[in-house]
Design an enzyme around this catalytic site. Structure first.
Site, PDB file in Angstrom:
ATOM      1  N   CYS A  68      29.118  11.895 -58.982  1.00  0.00           N
ATOM      2  CA  CYS A  68      29.818  11.799 -57.701  1.00  0.00           C
ATOM      3  C   CYS A  68      31.317  11.578 -57.874  1.00  0.00           C
ATOM      4  O   CYS A  68      32.056  11.629 -56.877  1.00  0.00           O
ATOM      5  CB  CYS A  68      29.225  10.666 -56.865  1.00  0.00           C
ATOM      6  SG  CYS A  68      27.472  10.868 -56.468  1.00  0.00           S
ATOM      7  N   CYS A  93      11.735   6.339 -52.092  1.00  0.00           N
ATOM      8  CA  CYS A  93      10.343   6.262 -51.650  1.00  0.00           C
ATOM      9  C   CYS A  93       9.800   7.647 -51.346  1.00  0.00           C
ATOM     10  O   CYS A  93      10.305   8.333 -50.456  1.00  0.00           O
ATOM     11  CB  CYS A  93      10.245   5.374 -50.404  1.00  0.00           C
ATOM     12  SG  CYS A  93       8.550   5.142 -49.824  1.00  0.00           S
TER      13      CYS A  93
END
Length: 302
Positions: A68, A93
């Site tokens: 990034c 998740c």
């Protein structure tokens, strides 16, 4: 509430660091030209000197994301699945197909809680029919297999979600993320898993907010901006601790009493209650010793 929490957990985008954590164009070009890690770290230290960053890597280096191209704030990590840096990242998740972090951690906790209550409600309402099936009091219909399946599914999901929800409640009480549990954040004085813990009550308010009436609603009420987190007061610069200890002599008694600079004799061991008494008795002792010395000199001359 269950559907609302689930919806917010899925569709809330993970929070990313602000632009102030990105390198300037000149620093980025200089960083890419440098080949030595020491020179690159010097550029990162110069860029991060005004940023609210208190954690480093295990090797005491500035946490920088090459993917990034930004300096990572405290508790920020790069998610390989989402391919972004996520503020206060807990985990990715697969059940919600989203990163759980600063922006949706409260929604995730509420989703687990309402899922737990939903499974408990289903299992409780089907329990009477399950008991009738077990005692052969239920009529022989195809519905009995549906009852059996529904009860076991609700019970198994209840047990699994209960363990996960209990674990995350423990994390909230300790003010840790799942990543920080397995890899403690490194401060200036070393790794510390409890570095961000402010006490159970303050840790709870950091996630759910100050307004208790909004705690059970899946609306964002977490405190802070996700880039800067308060730390414990004991997490300080060792140099500041040394300077403060030199400038401010300890005056506390009991368990926090500092030891005197010189050893105590057996007669003084239980008489001195604080360091101030030791200091006050010092000049008198010296006077007595000097007087005794003069007396000896006079007796020898006579």
């Amino acid at each position: 509430m269950f559907v609302w929490s689930y919806w917010k957990t899925i569709f809330t985008s993970p929070a990313s660091p602000s632009t102030e954590f990105c390198l300037s164009k000149a620093d980025k070009e200089q960083y890419e030209k440098e080949e030595r890690p020491e020179s690159q770290q010097e550029i990162l230290r110069r860029a991060a000197k005004d940023l609210p960053i208190y954690t480093t890597t295990a090797s005491r280096a500035i946490r920088y994301c090459d993917r990034c191209q930004l300096i990572k704030p405290d508790r920020c990590h790069h998610c390989s699945a989402c391919d972004i840096c996520v503020l206060k990242m807990d985990h990715h998740c697969p059940w919600v197909n989203n990163c759980v972090g600063f922006s949706n951690y409260k929604f995730f906790l509420l989703f687990l809680m309402y899922s737990l209550l939903y499974c408990l409600f289903v299992a409780a309402t089907v329990l009477q029919y399950f008991i009738k099936f077990w005692t052969n009091e239920l009529s022989h219909t195809h519905a009995k297999f549906h009852v059996l399946f529904l009860f076991f599914v609700a019970a198994m999901f209840f047990i699994s979600i209960l363990s996960l929800f209990s674990y995350h409640c423990w994390l909230v009480g300790k003010n840790r993320s799942t990543i920080e549990t397995f890899r403690a954040p490194t401060f200036r004085n070393g790794p510390d898993k409890n570095g961000f813990s402010l006490g159970c009550s303050k840790n709870l308010r950091e996630v759910f907010g100050d307004e208790k009436k909004y705690w059970l609603l899946p609306i964002f009420t977490s405190l802070g901006d996700g880039c800067n987190f308060p730390t414990r007061l004991v997490i300080m610069d060792p140099e500041q601790l040394t300077v403060s200890s030199q400038n401010e002599p300890a005056k506390s008694s009991g368990a926090n009493q500092s030891f005197p600079t010189r050893p105590l004799s057996e007669s003084q061991n239980r008489l001195l209650a604080s360091e101030s008494q030791w200091v006050e008795s010092g000049p008198e002792e010296e006077n007595v010793k000097s007087g005794a010395k003069k007396h000896i000199i006079v007796s020898l001359e006579s």
